[in-house]
Design an enzyme around this catalytic site. Structure first.
Site, PDB file in Angstrom:
ATOM      1  N   LYS A   1       0.794  -1.206   0.000  1.00  0.00           N
ATOM      2  CA  LYS A   1       0.000   0.000   0.000  1.00  0.00           C
ATOM      3  C   LYS A   1       0.840   1.275   0.000  1.00  0.00           C
ATOM      4  O   LYS A   1       0.649   2.168  -0.825  1.00  0.00           O
ATOM      5  CB  LYS A   1      -0.893  -0.040   1.237  1.00  0.00           C
ATOM      6  N   THR A   2       1.788   1.327   0.918  1.00  0.00           N
ATOM      7  CA  THR A   2       2.614   2.532   1.022  1.00  0.00           C
ATOM      8  C   THR A   2       3.414   2.731  -0.251  1.00  0.00           C
ATOM      9  O   THR A   2       3.598   3.847  -0.729  1.00  0.00           O
ATOM     10  CB  THR A   2       3.570   2.425   2.217  1.00  0.00           C
TER      11      THR A   2
ATOM     12  N   ASP B   1      -4.501   8.264   3.006  1.00  0.00           N
ATOM     13  CA  ASP B   1      -4.048   6.950   3.460  1.00  0.00           C
ATOM     14  C   ASP B   1      -5.004   6.457   4.549  1.00  0.00           C
ATOM     15  O   ASP B   1      -5.648   7.260   5.214  1.00  0.00           O
ATOM     16  CB  ASP B   1      -2.635   7.111   4.031  1.00  0.00           C
ATOM     17  N   GLU B   2      -5.086   5.164   4.745  1.00  0.00           N
ATOM     18  CA  GLU B   2      -5.916   4.584   5.807  1.00  0.00           C
ATOM     19  C   GLU B   2      -7.336   5.155   5.777  1.00  0.00           C
ATOM     20  O   GLU B   2      -7.875   5.582   6.798  1.00  0.00           O
ATOM     21  CB  GLU B   2      -5.308   4.849   7.189  1.00  0.00           C
TER      22      GLU B   2
ATOM     23  N   GLN C   1      -9.457  -3.744   7.865  1.00  0.00           N
ATOM     24  CA  GLN C   1      -8.555  -3.333   8.936  1.00  0.00           C
ATOM     25  C   GLN C   1      -9.054  -2.106   9.673  1.00  0.00           C
ATOM     26  O   GLN C   1      -8.293  -1.400  10.325  1.00  0.00           O
ATOM     27  CB  GLN C   1      -7.150  -3.058   8.381  1.00  0.00           C
TER      28      GLN C   1
ATOM     29  N   ARG D   1      -0.193  -9.782  10.865  1.00  0.00           N
ATOM     30  CA  ARG D   1       1.098  -9.178  11.216  1.00  0.00           C
ATOM     31  C   ARG D   1       2.235 -10.172  11.036  1.00  0.00           C
ATOM     32  O   ARG D   1       3.399  -9.800  10.994  1.00  0.00           O
ATOM     33  CB  ARG D   1       1.130  -8.687  12.669  1.00  0.00           C
TER      34      ARG D   1
END
Length: 816
Positions: A80-81, A268-269, A299, A647
């Site tokens: 994503k980043t 973002d997010e 998420q 994670r």
DNA sequence: GGGGTTAAGATTTTT
DNA sequence: TCTTAACCCC
């Protein structure tokens, strides 16, 4: 002007010289090829620029689709980043916009910082032009400082933290004669937070909701609170967004300027945005649909603080013609981990739907393990042992994490690790700038810089003690309210009269004189020097030096650290602005240590090996979440579980126990329903070899807590008949073995410092008898001073002055 | 103003 | 059970 790398540059404050007045009224639109057009196809046939290297087709699509609304649904670990930063690089490289014309919003400062760094990698260090890359709040402050008058503030307004906020509310409730026991300041703060999250001004709060506080006075209190803030020339965090929305709504010309400015917007997010943030974005996107939101509905774990999953679910509806791109190719975890997480999350309704997959499958990959124990101590012990074994095999502790639902679970692990001498670090917890001593120090600085900062003044007026008690302060307050002047000014006036007793008057006079003196040195001394002088002359450092409690030395260290951290700033004002918005501190941790943190703070991180303890009904999913928000709460808990599992890169181990101590009371617990939602073929039940006592079985499930309250009871009760559950029970009841096997002395572990809160340092555990003697006075970082009652090997039993009698290893104390 | 006692509350947390 | 904050008294 172009920099050596060929990227357009601009000045650094984001407000170009030509802005707003000289902004070209009809900018020449850069041409961008229509998707699927001849030029586009020709370009696609060619190898893309370097920064496309290694992008998969979906990622590349997300990077290249510059025009129109884009929603990138990026599953965990799908890059994503990378997409976000490459997209920015692409915008810049194609000349579609200048750095200062890109609005790019993140939630945390950490994310903003990382993004800046990564973009710097692309464009050769010159990220200063990315003036509009930041958190919602920092961007709002930037806008507000420019247009403060339009929302009833002055440009130098101060930003209140939650502590200030609570104290202010408390004062108001007192002044309004509201029973603080019945209607707590905290309750009001969270109510008001909810309103601000939904962008409701006092006038917009519905009567029904306002009625929920102090017998219908909710709105009134909210109004008074906002009034007070504007008199104090201050804004709380919620206001930062709210004021900008008000500003935009009431001043179309101002809004238009920003609309023209921001050619491309990235968020973002996105699943974490609240209504206010959504409205903010909508306002900016009204005339320009180049909005790219990146997020993952699966998420979304911050619903409890106002995040609206709906924002992401409704994106296509809100931004018609949106391109939706799914990133499902995972680069992080094994297929077992992905399958487990994916299967679990399918139990949620109302999702956009993604299924993570990986191209890399290795027959050696381990399934997700499910282990169980008698109680939380056994859980901590077993996990500790497993980590020890991993370490012995060369596994770095830095690549191991323990992710808990609630922070009280951490203690068991801390205790165990301290005993074992295992390096660990707790992530999260009280932040640096929230510590009492730091806030006090900052309050002094605020008072120097802003004499009208009443909240800061109140905070330190009698810290250290100067004999300025309630009686004196009451008079100051009364005068201030009467004359509508700041407290400091009122204090000054009061000193000219005979109203105060000489002792108090002189103390107050002295303090005011000191502030005058410090203000006088603003020009001549560096802010570092001045801060030292202030903390010194005010007697603040001395206060802690004279303090005999366990925390005092740490606090003095923190004050030093504070001064050190000011170095990077040019001025006191710059520093204060920074810390009111950036409440985090990135500590340069170099040591190898296991990370312990909550599931919430683990979002965005990854580890080779992850332990997930406490998967029990009531704890996870948390009872309160179910009680308060029902099904939505359950789904959010499930997303939290999903975040936890994803994670892990290589190995995830889930734990549950039969007994857990909650509020000091032992309670029997039943396994989390989430366990039964995992796919059997990707999960293995671990046979416990080190459990003791054995679990006697016997229907604790049905008599367990709150079972009757579950809304999915049928599914839930079925869980006892599932093969997984039965096997887990069998595995558990068959064992009994002493657990106190020599933990000491068998450690081939390399020595290193141990930290608690990243600060406490201890050395290794050994059987060498302690050279302390009974009766000796010692100091312990966590428990303070105490005297030794008895000694066994290197274990000391100490009667602490500020804590009870405890057993600790001699490495953790020092002579005093 | 300090020290001792008692009562309440004890998910998650960023800005 | 334990921690924190409020409260009360000297």
């Amino acid at each position: 002007m172009a920099d050596p790398n060929g990227y357009p540059t601009s000045n650094t404050d984001g407000f170009d010289d030509d802005f707003p007045g000289d902004w070209p009224s009809a900018p020449v639109e850069p041409y961008s090829a229509p998707a699927g057009g001849i030029a586009a196809r020709a370009m696609a046939a060619r190898r893309g620029p370097d920064y496309f290297e290694g992008l998969n087709p979906e990622q590349r699509h997300a990077v290249e689709t510059l025009e129109g609304p884009v929603l990138v649904l990026a599953g965990a670990g799908t890059g994503k980043t990378r997409v976000l930063t490459t997209r920015i690089a692409h915008i810049l490289a194609t000349g579609a916009a200048q750095p200062s014309q890109i609005l790019s919003v993140t939630f945390t400062n950490k994310a903003a910082r990382e993004m800046k760094q990564r973009i710097a990698g692309f464009i050769g260090g010159n990220v200063e032009g990315m003036a509009w890359l930041g958190t919602f709040h920092s961007i709002c402050v930037k806008i507000l400082r420019r247009h403060a008058e339009l929302v009833g503030l002055k440009s130098g307004f101060s930003i209140l933290d939650t502590d200030d906020q609570l104290r202010l509310i408390k004062q108001i409730l007192q002044a309004e004669g509201i029973d603080e026991k019945r209607w707590t300041p905290k309750a009001f703060a969270s109510l008001m937070d909810g309103w601000k999250n939904r962008a409701l001004t006092p006038a917009q709060v519905s009567a029904g909701e306002a009625g929920a506080f102090a017998g219908g006075r909710g709105r009134e209190i909210y109004e008074i609170y906002q009034d007070r803030l504007s008199i104090l020339n201050a804004a709380d965090f919620g206001d930062l967004l709210l004021h900008v929305i008000t500003l935009f709504k009431n001043n179309p010309d101002v809004l238009a300027e920003y609309q023209r400015r921001f050619r491309y917007m990235l968020v973002d997010e996105y699943q974490d945005t609240n209504v206010a943030q959504y409205l903010w974005l909508r306002l900016l996107a009204q005339s320009n649909p180049n909005v790219c939101c990146v997020g993952d509905d699966d998420q979304s774990i911050y619903g409890w603080r106002g995040a609206e999953v709906d924002n992401i679910l409704r994106f296509e509806h809100d931004f018609p013609g949106a391109t939706v791109i799914r990133l499902e190719r995972n680069y992080r975890s094994t297929s077992h981990i992905l399958a487990t997480a994916s299967h679990l999350i399918t139990h949620n309704e109302g999702r956009l739907g993604k299924t993570l997959f990986t191209d890399f499958e290795d027959p050696e990959d381990q399934k997700v393990a499910i282990a169980s124990g008698w109680d939380s101590q056994e859980e901590a012990r077993s996990i500790g042992e497993e980590i020890e074994a991993l370490q012995a095999n060369g596994h770095a502790l830095n690549d191991i994490a323990i992710l808990v639902r609630a922070s009280f679970q951490m203690r068991e692990f801390e205790d165990r690790f301290v005993t074992m001498g295992m390096n660990y670090r707790v992530i999260g917890g009280p932040r640096f700038y929230e510590r009492m001593e730091i806030r006090d120090a900052l309050a002094y600085l605020r008072c120097v810089l802003q004499p009208s900062d009443d909240l800061a003044f109140e905070r330190i007026v009698n810290t250290p003690k100067r004999g300025l008690g309630d009686a004196t302060l009451k008079l100051v307050h009364e005068l201030a309210r009467l004359e509508r002047i700041p407290l400091m000014q009122a204090a000054f006036q009061l000193c000219q009269t005979e109203e105060l007793r000489p002792k108090a008057r002189n103390a107050l006079k002295d303090l005011l004189a000191q502030f005058e003196g410090w203000r006088g040195q603003l020009e001549t001394k560096s802010h570092l020097e001045l801060t030292e002088i202030i903390l010194d002359e005010s007697g603040y450092t001395e206060m802690w030096r004279n303090d005999r409690s366990a925390e005092a030395p740490g606090r003095l260290d923190n004050l030093k650290e504070l001064i050190r951290s000011m170095e990077e700033f040019e001025s006191l004002a710059g520093f204060l602005e920074h810390i009111s918005l950036v409440m985090d501190r990135d500590s340069a941790e170099t040591m190898d240590a296991v990370s312990i943190m909550t599931l919430h703070s683990a979002k965005g991180l990854e580890f080779d090996t992850v332990f997930l303890p406490g998967w029990e009904e009531g704890l996870f999913p948390h009872q309160r979440s179910l009680d308060e928000t029902g099904r939505a709460g359950l789904e959010e808990e499930r997303r939290l579980a999903y975040v936890g599992i994803t994670r892990a890169r290589k190995k995830a181990t889930i734990w549950f126990t039969s007994n857990r101590r909650i509020h000091g009371q032992w309670q029997s617990s039943i396994p989390s329903r989430f366990l039964d939602e995992l796919p059997a073929e990707h999960v293995e039940i671990v046979e416990q070899s080190s459990s003791y006592g054995g679990y006697g079985g016997g229907g604790y499930g049905r008599s367990g807590m709150a079972a009757s309250r579950f809304d999915r009871q049928d599914t839930f009760q079925n869980s006892y008949s599932t093969p997984g559950w039965q096997r887990a029970q069998k595995a558990r009841s068959s064992q009994s073995e002493s657990f106190e096997r020599g933990r000491f002395g068998d450690s081939a572990r390399k020595d290193g410092p141990r930290t608690i809160d990243g600060e406490l340092v201890a050395k290794s555990v050994s059987e060498t008898p302690s050279d302390y003697s009974v009766g000796e006075r010692v100091f312990h970082m966590k428990f303070g001073y105490g005297s030794i009652i008895s000694i066994e090997g290197n274990k000391l039993t100490i009667d602490f002055e500020k804590a009870s009698v405890k057993k600790v290893l001699d490495n953790f104390v020092e002579r005093h």
